[in-house]
Design a protein around this motif. Structure first.
Motif, PDB file in Angstrom:
ATOM      1  N   ILE A  64       1.027  -1.814  60.394  1.00 51.43           N
ATOM      2  CA  ILE A  64       2.050  -2.875  60.251  1.00 51.43           C
ATOM      3  C   ILE A  64       2.313  -3.477  61.626  1.00 51.43           C
ATOM      4  CG2 ILE A  64       4.558  -3.089  60.125  1.00 51.43           C
ATOM      5  CD1 ILE A  64       4.636  -2.161  57.417  1.00 51.43           C
ATOM      6  N   HIS A  65       2.434  -2.624  62.630  1.00 51.60           N
ATOM      7  CA  HIS A  65       2.665  -3.076  64.003  1.00 51.60           C
ATOM      8  C   HIS A  65       1.342  -3.058  64.768  1.00 51.60           C
ATOM      9  CE1 HIS A  65       7.084  -1.956  63.398  1.00 51.60           C
ATOM     10  NE2 HIS A  65       6.948  -3.268  63.341  1.00 51.60           N
ATOM     11  N   ALA A  66       1.034  -4.223  65.334  1.00 55.67           N
ATOM     12  CA  ALA A  66      -0.311  -4.463  65.883  1.00 55.67           C
ATOM     13  C   ALA A  66      -0.702  -3.482  66.986  1.00 55.67           C
ATOM     14  CB  ALA A  66      -0.378  -5.902  66.403  1.00 55.67           C
ATOM     15  N   ARG A  67       0.228  -3.133  67.849  1.00 55.60           N
ATOM     16  CA  ARG A  67      -0.105  -2.319  69.038  1.00 55.60           C
ATOM     17  C   ARG A  67      -0.202  -0.837  68.724  1.00 55.60           C
ATOM     18  NH1 ARG A  67       5.590  -3.724  72.007  1.00 55.60           N
ATOM     19  NH2 ARG A  67       6.980  -2.440  70.707  1.00 55.60           N
ATOM     20  N   GLU A  68       0.159  -0.412  67.519  1.00 57.90           N
ATOM     21  CA  GLU A  68       0.201   1.014  67.197  1.00 57.90           C
ATOM     22  C   GLU A  68      -1.167   1.451  66.687  1.00 57.90           C
ATOM     23  OE1 GLU A  68       4.937   0.367  66.277  1.00 57.90           O
ATOM     24  OE2 GLU A  68       3.697   1.197  64.672  1.00 57.90           O
ATOM     25  N   TRP A  69      -2.166   1.459  67.586  1.00 59.24           N
ATOM     26  CA  TRP A  69      -3.583   1.609  67.232  1.00 59.24           C
ATOM     27  C   TRP A  69      -3.923   2.941  66.588  1.00 59.24           C
ATOM     28  CZ3 TRP A  69      -7.105  -0.624  71.745  1.00 59.24           C
ATOM     29  CH2 TRP A  69      -6.922  -2.020  71.798  1.00 59.24           C
ATOM     30  N   TRP A 122       1.213  -6.580  71.782  1.00 62.45           N
ATOM     31  CA  TRP A 122       1.760  -7.397  70.705  1.00 62.45           C
ATOM     32  C   TRP A 122       2.165  -6.518  69.523  1.00 62.45           C
ATOM     33  CZ3 TRP A 122       3.587 -12.136  70.920  1.00 62.45           C
ATOM     34  CH2 TRP A 122       3.889 -12.802  69.725  1.00 62.45           C
ATOM     35  N   ARG A 123       3.254  -6.875  68.861  1.00 55.20           N
ATOM     36  CA  ARG A 123       3.787  -6.060  67.754  1.00 55.20           C
ATOM     37  C   ARG A 123       3.825  -6.838  66.430  1.00 55.20           C
ATOM     38  NH1 ARG A 123       8.233  -1.982  66.835  1.00 55.20           N
ATOM     39  NH2 ARG A 123       9.622  -2.808  65.230  1.00 55.20           N
ATOM     40  N   LYS A 124       4.173  -8.085  66.467  1.00 55.39           N
ATOM     41  CA  LYS A 124       4.504  -8.889  65.293  1.00 55.39           C
ATOM     42  C   LYS A 124       3.252  -9.465  64.616  1.00 55.39           C
ATOM     43  CE  LYS A 124       7.390 -11.612  67.658  1.00 55.39           C
ATOM     44  NZ  LYS A 124       8.420 -12.702  67.819  1.00 55.39           N
ATOM     45  N   ILE A 188       2.505   4.192  58.167  1.00 55.66           N
ATOM     46  CA  ILE A 188       2.130   4.916  59.368  1.00 55.66           C
ATOM     47  C   ILE A 188       2.323   4.056  60.611  1.00 55.66           C
ATOM     48  CG2 ILE A 188       0.345   6.361  60.440  1.00 55.66           C
ATOM     49  CD1 ILE A 188       1.141   7.277  57.585  1.00 55.66           C
ATOM     50  N   HIS A 189       3.097   4.576  61.531  1.00 56.05           N
ATOM     51  CA  HIS A 189       3.429   3.901  62.791  1.00 56.05           C
ATOM     52  C   HIS A 189       3.181   4.841  63.963  1.00 56.05           C
ATOM     53  CE1 HIS A 189       6.034   0.481  61.151  1.00 56.05           C
ATOM     54  NE2 HIS A 189       5.811   1.199  60.083  1.00 56.05           N
ATOM     55  N   SER A 190       3.420   4.356  65.148  1.00 53.58           N
ATOM     56  CA  SER A 190       3.552   5.202  66.340  1.00 53.58           C
ATOM     57  C   SER A 190       4.551   4.532  67.265  1.00 53.58           C
ATOM     58  CB  SER A 190       2.189   5.342  67.046  1.00 53.58           C
ATOM     59  OG  SER A 190       1.872   4.177  67.809  1.00 53.58           O
ATOM     60  N   TYR A 191       5.074   5.185  68.297  1.00 50.53           N
ATOM     61  CA  TYR A 191       4.949   6.616  68.571  1.00 50.53           C
ATOM     62  C   TYR A 191       6.351   7.234  68.547  1.00 50.53           C
ATOM     63  CZ  TYR A 191       6.714   5.069  73.074  1.00 50.53           C
ATOM     64  OH  TYR A 191       7.504   4.496  74.053  1.00 50.53           O
ATOM     65  N   PHE A 262       5.970   7.479  59.029  1.00 48.75           N
ATOM     66  CA  PHE A 262       5.471   8.400  60.049  1.00 48.75           C
ATOM     67  C   PHE A 262       5.441   7.675  61.389  1.00 48.75           C
ATOM     68  CE2 PHE A 262       3.437  12.209  58.059  1.00 48.75           C
ATOM     69  CZ  PHE A 262       3.621  11.896  56.722  1.00 48.75           C
ATOM     70  N   GLU A 263       5.972   8.340  62.409  1.00 46.16           N
ATOM     71  CA  GLU A 263       5.793   7.889  63.790  1.00 46.16           C
ATOM     72  C   GLU A 263       4.879   8.928  64.434  1.00 46.16           C
ATOM     73  OE1 GLU A 263       6.662   4.740  64.869  1.00 46.16           O
ATOM     74  OE2 GLU A 263       8.406   5.200  66.120  1.00 46.16           O
ATOM     75  N   LEU A 264       3.611   8.582  64.619  1.00 51.25           N
ATOM     76  CA  LEU A 264       2.635   9.558  65.127  1.00 51.25           C
ATOM     77  C   LEU A 264       2.795   9.803  66.635  1.00 51.25           C
ATOM     78  CD1 LEU A 264      -0.573   8.487  63.129  1.00 51.25           C
ATOM     79  CD2 LEU A 264       1.308   9.999  62.446  1.00 51.25           C
TER      80      LEU A 264
HETATM   81 ZN   LIG Z   1       5.836   0.550  64.182  1.00 49.95          ZN
END
Ligand SMILES: [Zn+2]
Ligand SMILES: Nc1ncc(C[C@H](C[SeH])C(=O)O)cc1Cl
Ligand SMILES: [Zn+2]
Ligand SMILES: [Zn+2]
Length: 301
Positions: A64-69, A122-124, A188-191, A262-264
């Motif tokens: 969902i968030h671009a930078r959360e590879w 970038w996030r959006k 699924i997200h981070s961090y 989830f925040e990995l």
């Molecule tokens: Zn996120």
């Protein structure tokens, strides 16, 4: 070429989706649910033993968030593990025999591609609106869940209206169409190493708070059993920060009871720039948490 232990470009992921989805017709298929703002396809992979009857399902999205590879890396890992351990791993075999798992490997495709080519942080989304020089909205603030307006130039801009982002609308439509079979929503997200559940848009406890917490603590313990990685479980508002328009809150209010964010890894040493050397351990431990939740669904359904 594509690698499960590298952060693959969108082009490599797209060709991986094409090949993996035709690799085993009894266990996997693909469906495009729409395109992104810049016209890239949003493809859902459907995992599960092919069946003529409708099975209950789990929906999982990544990126969902671009930078959360690490997030799309996990969805790719999950698909690989599911196909390669079906028939040998008893938990995975019963999961795919009795349920379907819908996996959206990259939600915010435009943003993900942009982080590879232009701005790593970038996030959006990458949507443009006449009259504003600022680009994109936070796809995890754009759901119709306690939504209220905010500054278009903020990194957490909630969009001009709920589901204004086509990527969010495509996924919301899919979940609405399938809400009678979708028993769990995992995003699924981070961090930060957190296992969050509703609500973030209010400090009020969710109706199923105690059960959601119990399952989250069990999943975190399963995760910790592999390498000792510590997660914190709790409602979003008090565990990370209060915020409106999130996908987990929206899915929960739609009636998807087991709704988790989830925040990995990690907790800030590398943050979004988690080294590729940590992809394998992060994915292997997260598999245990996801399989715990799936097993709980199977035992209680
Ligand atoms: Zn996120
Ligand atoms: N409902 C939610 N659930 C989880 C979060 C945390 C993620 C972490 Se990157 C975010 O800020 O979008 C945020 C919200 Cl609004
Ligand atoms: Zn995050
Ligand atoms: Zn494995």
């Amino acid at each position: 070429t594509h690698s499960y232990t590298k952060y693959n470009s969108w082009d490599k992921i797209q060709s991986w989706i094409a090949s993996i989805s035709s690799s085993n017709p009894n266990l996997i298929s693909k469906q495009v649910i729409g395109n992104t703002y810049e016209g890239r396809p949003m493809t859902i992979l459907k995992l599960g033993k092919k069946s003529s009857s409708t099975k209950p399902a789990i929906f999982m999205d990544c990126g969902i968030h671009a930078r959360e590879w690490i997030s799309p890396a996990f969805c790719q890992w999950f698909v690989k593990e599911a196909l390669s351990t079906y028939g040998s791993d008893s938990q995975m075999t019963s999961l795919l025999d009795q349920m379907d798992v819908f996996v959206l490997p990259v939600f915010n495709v435009d943003g993900y591609d942009y982080t590879h080519k232009s701005n790593r942080m970038w996030r959006k989304t990458r949507s443009k609106k006449s009259g504003s020089s600022c680009i994109g909205a936070d796809p995890n603030r754009n759901w119709n869940a306690g939504w209220s307006s905010s500054n278009p130039c903020s990194d957490t801009f909630c969009g001009y209206s709920p589901e204004s982002e086509i990527e969010v609308k495509n996924v919301a439509d899919f979940i609405r169409r399938n809400k009678s079979i979708i028993k769990a929503y995992l995003t699924i997200h981070s961090y930060s190493q957190l296992l969050l559940f509703p609500y973030s848009y209010t400090y009020d406890l969710a109706e199923h708070h105690s059960e959601l917490l119990k399952v989250a603590e069990g999943a975190s313990a399963a995760l910790r059993s592999l390498y000792g990685t510590r997660y914190t479980s709790g409602p979003g508002a008090t565990t990370i920060y209060p915020a409106a328009g999130g996908s987990d809150d929206w899915a929960y209010d739609l009636g998807v009871k087991y709704s988790y964010t989830f925040e990995l890894r990690d907790t800030g040493r590398y943050g979004f720039l988690l080294p590729e050397s940590e992809i394998k351990p992060t994915c292997e431990e997260t598999m245990l948490a996801v399989k715990y939740i799936a097993a709980y669904l199977l035992c209680t359904s």
